[in-house]
Design a protein around this motif. Sequence first.
Motif, PDB file in Angstrom:
ATOM      1  N   TRP A 246       0.824  -1.203   0.000  1.00  0.00           N
ATOM      2  CA  TRP A 246       0.000   0.000   0.000  1.00  0.00           C
ATOM      3  C   TRP A 246       0.860   1.256   0.000  1.00  0.00           C
ATOM      4  CZ3 TRP A 246      -5.236   1.433   0.238  1.00  0.00           C
ATOM      5  CH2 TRP A 246      -6.157   0.375   0.183  1.00  0.00           C
ATOM      6  N   ALA A 247       1.886   1.294   0.837  1.00  0.00           N
ATOM      7  CA  ALA A 247       2.716   2.497   0.931  1.00  0.00           C
ATOM      8  C   ALA A 247       3.389   2.807  -0.395  1.00  0.00           C
ATOM      9  CB  ALA A 247       3.760   2.328   2.033  1.00  0.00           C
ATOM     10  N   THR A 248       3.897   1.782  -1.061  1.00  0.00           N
ATOM     11  CA  THR A 248       4.561   2.005  -2.350  1.00  0.00           C
ATOM     12  C   THR A 248       3.568   2.502  -3.381  1.00  0.00           C
ATOM     13  OG1 THR A 248       6.164   0.272  -1.810  1.00  0.00           O
ATOM     14  CG2 THR A 248       6.001   0.940  -4.113  1.00  0.00           C
ATOM     15  N   TRP A 249       2.371   1.925  -3.398  1.00  0.00           N
ATOM     16  CA  TRP A 249       1.362   2.382  -4.357  1.00  0.00           C
ATOM     17  C   TRP A 249       0.927   3.816  -4.038  1.00  0.00           C
ATOM     18  CZ3 TRP A 249      -3.596   4.233  -4.505  1.00  0.00           C
ATOM     19  CH2 TRP A 249      -4.190   4.277  -5.765  1.00  0.00           C
ATOM     20  N   LEU A 250       0.677   4.116  -2.779  1.00  0.00           N
ATOM     21  CA  LEU A 250       0.260   5.467  -2.407  1.00  0.00           C
ATOM     22  C   LEU A 250       1.328   6.489  -2.773  1.00  0.00           C
ATOM     23  CD1 LEU A 250      -1.261   4.732   1.111  1.00  0.00           C
ATOM     24  CD2 LEU A 250      -2.544   5.404  -0.928  1.00  0.00           C
ATOM     25  N   HIS A 251       2.581   6.181  -2.463  1.00  0.00           N
ATOM     26  CA  HIS A 251       3.701   7.075  -2.731  1.00  0.00           C
ATOM     27  C   HIS A 251       3.871   7.310  -4.228  1.00  0.00           C
ATOM     28  CE1 HIS A 251       8.134   7.495  -3.499  1.00  0.00           C
ATOM     29  NE2 HIS A 251       8.028   8.402  -2.550  1.00  0.00           N
ATOM     30  N   ASN A 252       3.919   6.232  -4.994  1.00  0.00           N
ATOM     31  CA  ASN A 252       4.175   6.372  -6.427  1.00  0.00           C
ATOM     32  C   ASN A 252       2.991   6.989  -7.163  1.00  0.00           C
ATOM     33  OD1 ASN A 252       6.396   4.874  -5.543  1.00  0.00           O
ATOM     34  ND2 ASN A 252       6.507   3.710  -7.438  1.00  0.00           N
ATOM     35  N   SER A 253       1.783   6.580  -6.796  1.00  0.00           N
ATOM     36  CA  SER A 253       0.620   7.134  -7.488  1.00  0.00           C
ATOM     37  C   SER A 253       0.388   8.594  -7.100  1.00  0.00           C
ATOM     38  CB  SER A 253      -0.628   6.287  -7.208  1.00  0.00           C
ATOM     39  OG  SER A 253      -0.952   6.285  -5.833  1.00  0.00           O
ATOM     40  N   ALA A 254       0.780   8.987  -5.874  1.00  0.00           N
ATOM     41  CA  ALA A 254       0.714  10.405  -5.507  1.00  0.00           C
ATOM     42  C   ALA A 254       1.648  11.215  -6.394  1.00  0.00           C
ATOM     43  CB  ALA A 254       1.068  10.597  -4.038  1.00  0.00           C
ATOM     44  N   ILE A 265       8.644  16.868 -13.185  1.00  0.00           N
ATOM     45  CA  ILE A 265       9.672  17.057 -12.155  1.00  0.00           C
ATOM     46  C   ILE A 265       9.438  18.395 -11.475  1.00  0.00           C
ATOM     47  CG2 ILE A 265      11.403  15.622 -13.298  1.00  0.00           C
ATOM     48  CD1 ILE A 265      12.758  18.192 -14.255  1.00  0.00           C
ATOM     49  N   GLY A 266      10.126  18.592 -10.357  1.00  0.00           N
ATOM     50  CA  GLY A 266      10.081  19.881  -9.683  1.00  0.00           C
ATOM     51  C   GLY A 266       9.146  19.960  -8.504  1.00  0.00           C
ATOM     52  N   PHE A 267       8.332  18.935  -8.270  1.00  0.00           N
ATOM     53  CA  PHE A 267       7.488  18.967  -7.076  1.00  0.00           C
ATOM     54  C   PHE A 267       8.291  18.477  -5.869  1.00  0.00           C
ATOM     55  CE2 PHE A 267       6.305  15.125  -9.504  1.00  0.00           C
ATOM     56  CZ  PHE A 267       6.581  14.122  -8.595  1.00  0.00           C
ATOM     57  N   LEU A 268       7.769  18.725  -4.685  1.00  0.00           N
ATOM     58  CA  LEU A 268       8.504  18.511  -3.452  1.00  0.00           C
ATOM     59  C   LEU A 268       8.002  17.281  -2.702  1.00  0.00           C
ATOM     60  CD1 LEU A 268       8.577  22.194  -2.143  1.00  0.00           C
ATOM     61  CD2 LEU A 268      10.253  21.035  -3.600  1.00  0.00           C
ATOM     62  N   ALA A 269       8.889  16.725  -1.877  1.00  0.00           N
ATOM     63  CA  ALA A 269       8.509  15.550  -1.093  1.00  0.00           C
ATOM     64  C   ALA A 269       7.347  15.851  -0.163  1.00  0.00           C
ATOM     65  CB  ALA A 269       9.713  15.037  -0.304  1.00  0.00           C
ATOM     66  N   ARG A 270       7.293  17.061   0.360  1.00  0.00           N
ATOM     67  CA  ARG A 270       6.173  17.388   1.254  1.00  0.00           C
ATOM     68  C   ARG A 270       4.837  17.336   0.501  1.00  0.00           C
ATOM     69  NH1 ARG A 270       7.861  23.644   2.130  1.00  0.00           N
ATOM     70  NH2 ARG A 270       9.894  22.647   2.006  1.00  0.00           N
ATOM     71  N   GLU A 271       4.885  17.641  -0.800  1.00  0.00           N
ATOM     72  CA  GLU A 271       3.672  17.526  -1.607  1.00  0.00           C
ATOM     73  C   GLU A 271       3.291  16.071  -1.814  1.00  0.00           C
ATOM     74  OE1 GLU A 271       3.800  21.380  -4.467  1.00  0.00           O
ATOM     75  OE2 GLU A 271       5.477  19.981  -4.705  1.00  0.00           O
ATOM     76  N   LEU A 272       4.291  15.205  -1.933  1.00  0.00           N
ATOM     77  CA  LEU A 272       4.010  13.769  -1.979  1.00  0.00           C
ATOM     78  C   LEU A 272       3.303  13.332  -0.703  1.00  0.00           C
ATOM     79  CD1 LEU A 272       7.306  12.204  -3.386  1.00  0.00           C
ATOM     80  CD2 LEU A 272       5.057  12.174  -4.479  1.00  0.00           C
ATOM     81  N   ALA A 273       3.824  13.767   0.441  1.00  0.00           N
ATOM     82  CA  ALA A 273       3.219  13.383   1.718  1.00  0.00           C
ATOM     83  C   ALA A 273       1.778  13.857   1.801  1.00  0.00           C
ATOM     84  CB  ALA A 273       4.036  13.952   2.879  1.00  0.00           C
ATOM     85  N   ASP A 274       1.536  15.098   1.380  1.00  0.00           N
ATOM     86  CA  ASP A 274       0.173  15.613   1.421  1.00  0.00           C
ATOM     87  C   ASP A 274      -0.731  14.886   0.431  1.00  0.00           C
ATOM     88  OD1 ASP A 274       0.849  17.427   3.379  1.00  0.00           O
ATOM     89  OD2 ASP A 274       1.214  19.074   1.977  1.00  0.00           O
ATOM     90  N   GLY A 275      -0.155  14.348  -0.651  1.00  0.00           N
ATOM     91  CA  GLY A 275      -0.947  13.632  -1.636  1.00  0.00           C
ATOM     92  C   GLY A 275      -1.344  12.231  -1.229  1.00  0.00           C
ATOM     93  N   LEU A 276      -0.711  11.701  -0.195  1.00  0.00           N
ATOM     94  CA  LEU A 276      -1.040  10.339   0.237  1.00  0.00           C
ATOM     95  C   LEU A 276      -2.503  10.216   0.635  1.00  0.00           C
ATOM     96  CD1 LEU A 276       2.082   9.642   2.499  1.00  0.00           C
ATOM     97  CD2 LEU A 276       1.694   8.758   0.182  1.00  0.00           C
ATOM     98  N   GLN A 277      -3.003  11.221   1.310  1.00  0.00           N
ATOM     99  CA  GLN A 277      -4.378  11.169   1.813  1.00  0.00           C
ATOM    100  C   GLN A 277      -5.375  11.062   0.659  1.00  0.00           C
ATOM    101  OE1 GLN A 277      -5.665  14.768   3.768  1.00  0.00           O
ATOM    102  NE2 GLN A 277      -7.047  13.666   5.123  1.00  0.00           N
ATOM    103  N   HIS A 278      -5.125  11.824  -0.409  1.00  0.00           N
ATOM    104  CA  HIS A 278      -6.021  11.771  -1.571  1.00  0.00           C
ATOM    105  C   HIS A 278      -6.019  10.392  -2.194  1.00  0.00           C
ATOM    106  CE1 HIS A 278      -7.177  12.213  -5.804  1.00  0.00           C
ATOM    107  NE2 HIS A 278      -7.937  13.219  -5.397  1.00  0.00           N
ATOM    108  N   GLN A 279      -4.834   9.812  -2.353  1.00  0.00           N
ATOM    109  CA  GLN A 279      -4.750   8.485  -2.974  1.00  0.00           C
ATOM    110  C   GLN A 279      -5.391   7.420  -2.074  1.00  0.00           C
ATOM    111  OE1 GLN A 279      -3.803  10.324  -5.879  1.00  0.00           O
ATOM    112  NE2 GLN A 279      -3.564   8.143  -6.240  1.00  0.00           N
ATOM    113  N   LEU A 280      -5.234   7.569  -0.778  1.00  0.00           N
ATOM    114  CA  LEU A 280      -5.816   6.612   0.153  1.00  0.00           C
ATOM    115  C   LEU A 280      -7.340   6.615   0.066  1.00  0.00           C
ATOM    116  CD1 LEU A 280      -5.009   4.595   2.412  1.00  0.00           C
ATOM    117  CD2 LEU A 280      -5.249   6.477   4.040  1.00  0.00           C
TER     118      LEU A 280
END
Length: 283
Positions: A246-254, A265-280
């Motif tokens: 699940w974590a790998t799918w959430l991370h990559n799909s975010a 390119i050019g987006f930030l890791a913090r944006e990835l973290a915030d995107g996890l909730q949407h993918q979940l």
Amino acid sequence: MTRRPDPVTPRLLRRHPLPTASGGKRQRGSVLVVGGSRRTPGAAALTGLAALRVGAGRLTLAMAASVSPVVAVSFPEAGVVGLPEDDDGSVLGDCADTLLEEDADAIVIGPGLTDIDQTTIMLQGLLPRLSSDTAVALDAFALGALANHPELAEPVAGRLLLTPNSTEVELLLGREPKDDATGARETAEKFGAVVCAGGIVAGPDGLVEVRAGGPGLGTSGSGDVLVGAAAGLLARGASPQTAGMWATWLHNSAGERIAREVGPIGFLARELADGLQHQLSAI
């Protein structure tokens, strides 16, 4: 050559559901992140943010004492524990007693640690003393320590999750694998762990691959988000294999979703973290 792993899809994830997110914060599990030297407190903070974004109930960050007050103020959702450090700001390894005072369902060790010898001392003092109910995720310098001392995995085999990059897979195996899938599978077998590496998840329940993603995932802090998401799901009660998948799918799909919105390119890791909730919520 290892057969290409089966793809992870939303349908596959629904066949491996996460524990129901019910009850209060203690019922959703506690995560302890151990990392963050004076120079790199952000790594631990990103890891903790990702853990909360996937639904963990409580978060504690343990990091170098010199930066812990600033992080505590900037991250009000987390409890913060200061750890002893050397003159260069690296966390000292003789801190197991302090860490064991924290009530954690899942512990992440590695993000932002900067001294491999001290990290080794930490793992030697802590892992054999953890409760048998505590899941463990290792990343960054903790993986380097494990490569040098494979016996460190023995006390936590079966509840251990590793998130190496391709270079760290080679270090853990002591050689270059035939291919990425073989490397992940052999690393998992060697350490009694679930391994999330380059979109591949290997463990006792098989070998799968998340094919979403893109070059934007290769950004500073991306791996911290991945291991934090896995730890949050472990704390909620998911098995290492389910949490890793699940974590790998959430991370990559975010990352893939953000790339469609702002570019590859050019987006930030913090944006990835915030995107996890949407993918979940999309599953």
